[in-house]
Design a protein around this motif. Sequence first.
Motif, PDB file in Angstrom:
ATOM      1  N   SER A  53       0.757  -1.193  -0.147  1.00 43.47           N
ATOM      2  CA  SER A  53      -0.023   0.014   0.148  1.00 43.47           C
ATOM      3  C   SER A  53       0.876   1.111  -0.012  1.00 43.47           C
ATOM      4  N   GLU A  54       1.908   1.219   0.823  1.00 44.43           N
ATOM      5  CA  GLU A  54       2.787   2.480   0.639  1.00 44.43           C
ATOM      6  C   GLU A  54       3.547   2.762  -0.684  1.00 44.43           C
ATOM      7  N   LEU A  55       3.948   1.596  -1.098  1.00 37.58           N
ATOM      8  CA  LEU A  55       4.536   1.761  -2.318  1.00 37.58           C
ATOM      9  C   LEU A  55       3.916   2.055  -3.671  1.00 37.58           C
ATOM     10  N   ALA A  56       2.416   1.879  -3.432  1.00 33.84           N
ATOM     11  CA  ALA A  56       1.375   2.253  -4.325  1.00 33.84           C
ATOM     12  C   ALA A  56       1.117   3.682  -4.315  1.00 33.84           C
ATOM     13  N   LEU A  57       1.472   4.213  -3.236  1.00 34.58           N
ATOM     14  CA  LEU A  57       1.378   5.858  -3.257  1.00 34.58           C
ATOM     15  C   LEU A  57       2.519   6.629  -3.646  1.00 34.58           C
ATOM     16  N   MET A  58       3.534   6.096  -4.134  1.00 30.88           N
ATOM     17  CA  MET A  58       4.746   6.589  -4.451  1.00 30.88           C
ATOM     18  C   MET A  58       4.792   7.058  -5.999  1.00 30.88           C
ATOM     19  N   LYS A  59       5.529   7.925  -6.203  1.00 33.58           N
ATOM     20  CA  LYS A  59       5.328   8.397  -7.718  1.00 33.58           C
ATOM     21  C   LYS A  59       5.998   7.184  -8.622  1.00 33.58           C
ATOM     22  N   SER A  60       5.714   6.818  -9.695  1.00 28.89           N
ATOM     23  CA  SER A  60       6.387   6.039 -10.891  1.00 28.89           C
ATOM     24  C   SER A  60       7.873   6.337 -11.048  1.00 28.89           C
ATOM     25  N   SER A  61       8.324   7.682 -10.720  1.00 29.92           N
ATOM     26  CA  SER A  61       9.548   8.179 -10.857  1.00 29.92           C
ATOM     27  C   SER A  61      10.324   7.995  -9.632  1.00 29.92           C
ATOM     28  N   ALA A  62       9.685   7.647  -8.441  1.00 31.30           N
ATOM     29  CA  ALA A  62      10.374   7.634  -7.371  1.00 31.30           C
ATOM     30  C   ALA A  62      11.330   6.704  -7.073  1.00 31.30           C
ATOM     31  N   VAL A  63      12.435   7.077  -5.974  1.00 32.02           N
ATOM     32  CA  VAL A  63      13.654   6.328  -5.811  1.00 32.02           C
ATOM     33  C   VAL A  63      13.516   5.974  -4.229  1.00 32.02           C
ATOM     34  N   LEU A  64      13.473   4.711  -3.962  1.00 37.88           N
ATOM     35  CA  LEU A  64      13.362   4.265  -2.400  1.00 37.88           C
ATOM     36  C   LEU A  64      14.938   3.922  -2.068  1.00 37.88           C
ATOM     37  N   VAL A  65      15.000   4.465  -0.830  1.00 36.89           N
ATOM     38  CA  VAL A  65      16.505   4.038  -0.221  1.00 36.89           C
ATOM     39  C   VAL A  65      16.531   3.549   1.105  1.00 36.89           C
ATOM     40  N   ASN A  66      16.758   2.373   1.392  1.00 37.77           N
ATOM     41  CA  ASN A  66      16.941   1.796   2.748  1.00 37.77           C
ATOM     42  C   ASN A  66      18.231   1.493   2.954  1.00 37.77           C
ATOM     43  N   THR A  67      18.752   2.171   4.296  1.00 35.69           N
ATOM     44  CA  THR A  67      19.839   2.033   4.898  1.00 35.69           C
ATOM     45  C   THR A  67      19.597   1.713   6.301  1.00 35.69           C
ATOM     46  N   SER A  68      18.396   1.127   6.756  1.00 34.61           N
ATOM     47  CA  SER A  68      18.015   0.931   8.345  1.00 34.61           C
ATOM     48  C   SER A  68      18.326  -0.411   8.607  1.00 34.61           C
ATOM     49  N   ARG A  69      17.342  -0.882   8.497  1.00 30.94           N
ATOM     50  CA  ARG A  69      17.101  -2.630   8.480  1.00 30.94           C
ATOM     51  C   ARG A  69      16.283  -3.251   7.372  1.00 30.94           C
ATOM     52  N   GLY A  70      16.580  -4.366   7.012  1.00 30.13           N
ATOM     53  CA  GLY A  70      16.001  -5.021   6.059  1.00 30.13           C
ATOM     54  C   GLY A  70      14.624  -5.285   5.955  1.00 30.13           C
ATOM     55  N   GLY A  71      13.963  -5.663   7.240  1.00 29.91           N
ATOM     56  CA  GLY A  71      12.713  -6.265   7.545  1.00 29.91           C
ATOM     57  C   GLY A  71      11.455  -4.941   7.498  1.00 29.91           C
ATOM     58  N   ILE A  72      12.139  -3.568   7.496  1.00 26.97           N
ATOM     59  CA  ILE A  72      10.992  -2.642   7.663  1.00 26.97           C
ATOM     60  C   ILE A  72      10.475  -2.300   6.124  1.00 26.97           C
ATOM     61  N   VAL A  73      11.268  -2.841   5.226  1.00 27.21           N
ATOM     62  CA  VAL A  73      10.685  -2.951   3.826  1.00 27.21           C
ATOM     63  C   VAL A  73      10.459  -4.270   3.443  1.00 27.21           C
ATOM     64  N   ASN A  74       9.216  -4.523   2.883  1.00 31.06           N
ATOM     65  CA  ASN A  74       8.600  -5.861   2.414  1.00 31.06           C
ATOM     66  C   ASN A  74       9.360  -5.937   1.200  1.00 31.06           C
TER      67      ASN A  74
END
Length: 324
Positions: free
Chosen positions: A222-243
């Motif tokens: 649901s969160e990813l569906a809200l993002m722009k098609s041109s958006a970039v996601l960066v995760n440097t916290s912990r893996g389990g936070i992002v499905n």
Amino acid sequence: MKPTVYITRKIPEEALEIIQASCEVKMWDKEDTPVPRDILKKEIQDVEGIYCLLTENIDAELLSEANNLKIISNMAVGYNNIDVEAASEKGIMVTNTPGILTETTADLTFALLMAASRRLIESSDYLREGKWKTWSPMLLTGQDIYGATLGIIGLGRIGEAVARRANGFGMNVLYNGRSRKMRAEEELDISFADKETLLRESDFVCVLTPYRPETVNLINESELALMKSSAVLVNTSRGGIVNEDALYDALKNGEIWAAGLDVFKTEPASPDHPLLTLPNVVALPHIGSASKHTRLNMAKMAADHLLQGLNDEVPAHLVNEVRV
């Protein structure tokens, strides 16, 4: 008589010398190989201190074997590898190493943002594989960073450091967290937004929130569906936070532009991990704090915490409430 401690991995000599000066030291010294659980289970029985990394799962079962343990010094900011509640019940102190890696991890976070948005790895491979035959107006085009909107989920020390870097790129910065930080808003010229607004409006989303039960799968379908098609996601916290399954689908189907990942739910990530098959993923082996200066200082800080706990002092970065 010197206290006995167990170190779960080879650490820098400078940190080891600090511990050896005051303690009897046993250490798992196989390079780049985590200590087997059965060995750690045996070693934890009689030692007074444990110096560990985030690769060691020190859970309630393991802690039940500890007879004399006073402190677990974790050489990391996160401590979800340790059952802190179980440690607290046994009166065992748990420490981490915050602050010291803030700027280094912020550097890496922004590097991932830039590499993913401008397709740097993909472009380097294109050149090395002999595919570059001529200049072309739309060849390997990416997304602009200067003047774009950055959304930061989790405005702790690292989040604020990333915001400072974003200011240098003229970015509009939004943030979301458990509470508003008026000082940071004023100092960094950033704005609080609810999570949904942040996801809809941001060109870049950096996940920097701590790993807690309530943050597991914080970024899902649901969160990813809200993002722009041109958006970039960066995760440097912990893996389990992002499905990761949801992220794979979103990237493969073009729902978002790209991702920069330094962390995975299961580490080390398998070379055949689905996300690693995608050209719009820049992936790294959890090197957020991996500068020589920072890692050495983390190691020495963890050594200092270990000795403080063994000496019945309150360590500088105690994460649980234990009577010392």
